[in-house]
Design a protein around this motif. Sequence first.
Motif, PDB file in Angstrom:
ATOM      1  N   GLN A  18     -31.655  -0.909  57.958  1.00 35.51           N
ATOM      2  CA  GLN A  18     -30.338  -2.062  57.645  1.00 35.51           C
ATOM      3  C   GLN A  18     -29.261  -0.556  58.469  1.00 35.51           C
ATOM      4  O   GLN A  18     -28.566  -0.197  57.384  1.00 35.51           O
ATOM      5  CB  GLN A  18     -30.871  -1.645  55.829  1.00 35.51           C
ATOM      6  N   TYR A  47     -25.663   1.151  58.405  1.00 36.58           N
ATOM      7  CA  TYR A  47     -24.746   1.474  57.788  1.00 36.58           C
ATOM      8  C   TYR A  47     -23.353   1.269  58.745  1.00 36.58           C
ATOM      9  O   TYR A  47     -23.203   2.359  59.188  1.00 36.58           O
ATOM     10  CB  TYR A  47     -24.999   3.077  57.552  1.00 36.58           C
ATOM     11  N   TYR A  48     -22.842   0.557  58.711  1.00 37.61           N
ATOM     12  CA  TYR A  48     -21.587  -0.164  59.791  1.00 37.61           C
ATOM     13  C   TYR A  48     -20.422   1.321  59.569  1.00 37.61           C
ATOM     14  O   TYR A  48     -19.342   1.542  60.878  1.00 37.61           O
ATOM     15  CB  TYR A  48     -21.094  -1.738  59.430  1.00 37.61           C
ATOM     16  N   LEU A  73     -20.919   4.330  59.694  1.00 38.66           N
ATOM     17  CA  LEU A  73     -21.428   4.991  61.022  1.00 38.66           C
ATOM     18  C   LEU A  73     -21.501   4.911  61.916  1.00 38.66           C
ATOM     19  O   LEU A  73     -21.044   5.282  62.769  1.00 38.66           O
ATOM     20  CB  LEU A  73     -22.998   6.124  60.280  1.00 38.66           C
ATOM     21  N   ALA A 110     -27.271   5.505  61.900  1.00 39.90           N
ATOM     22  CA  ALA A 110     -26.907   4.606  61.130  1.00 39.90           C
ATOM     23  C   ALA A 110     -28.210   3.014  61.611  1.00 39.90           C
ATOM     24  O   ALA A 110     -28.562   2.042  60.735  1.00 39.90           O
ATOM     25  CB  ALA A 110     -25.854   3.364  61.279  1.00 39.90           C
TER      26      ALA A 110
END
Length: 329
Positions: free
Chosen positions: A67, A69-70, A72, A249
């Motif tokens: 999933q 982690y935008y 990052l 991420a």
Amino acid sequence: MSIRTHPIIAWPVGKIKQIWAWTNEILQKPRIRRLLTIFVVVLSFAFMGYFVFRNWQQLEQYRQHLQAYYPLLFLAFLLYPTGLVPNAVGWHNIMRRLDGLRSFRLNARIYCYSCLPRRIPGSVWHIAGRAYLNREQGVPHSLTLLGTLLEWILLVVSGLLVFLLSHLSPQARSMDAQGFRPSVALLLLVPLVVLLLPPVFNRLLGYLLRKADYEGQIALSAPDLLVLITIYVVAWIAGGIVLYTLILALYPLSPAQLPAVIGAWAGAGAVGLVAAYLLQGLGINEVTLAILLSGMMPLPIAAVAAILMRILLTISEVAWPLLWARFLR
């Protein structure tokens, strides 16, 4: 003084202007640009896509870790200049040492603009652009090609140096990172360090210059080599930190794994540089990177990380150099 043939790409120097003119002509055609972009993307990602496709079920088991982690991913993009700046500083030091342009602003701007065609297949495009821009400032093509050769050697050697040094860390072996045992890495470091001794390095450089029909003599002192190698080591480390941030991420890694990620980035980069110049290979960097990272994460995730890193570099090598080049005006 003149170089009739570049020792790495073996292209006559006299054709650089023709290549640049032809490049400008074909890139003015939107259809050619689209086809060229498709060609690069397909060849670069085909083998990596094969990794992901063949291991899709294994990838499904790690869906909870994927999933993205935008923030990052955005942070990785923001960190790109930490690698761009030392590379530009390295190019400036090479040009200054070879009696080329002495202005950091000019050298850095030329370096930034020459980054733009770097992802086009083959290395000749960014070399032709660099030669053309230098020529406009009165620097002969021969000097630009000599600087490019020296830059290539230093990048490959410093990348291998970082790769081998990363295997001396006890944490790297305890994490079962792909690569060598510390004793083997230490053994391989010996000839690499010997290569960096000025008499040995200058002899190698002289041999390549004779192959290139270069009539002048270039000799780097120990301080010159130390400064240049240090600059490129910093550049490789910065790129490894960008990669580590991107991987976070996608997949959880501990801080202790950072040296192994940096080493994988530098090792894959050195292999990719050799492939790009000698074989004009596409995607070899990404495949090598995925294999080296697979000791720290499942291979499909490593393949995804390598693909995302290439996308990040492709975007960053347009956005940041253009931004910095405008700032350097």
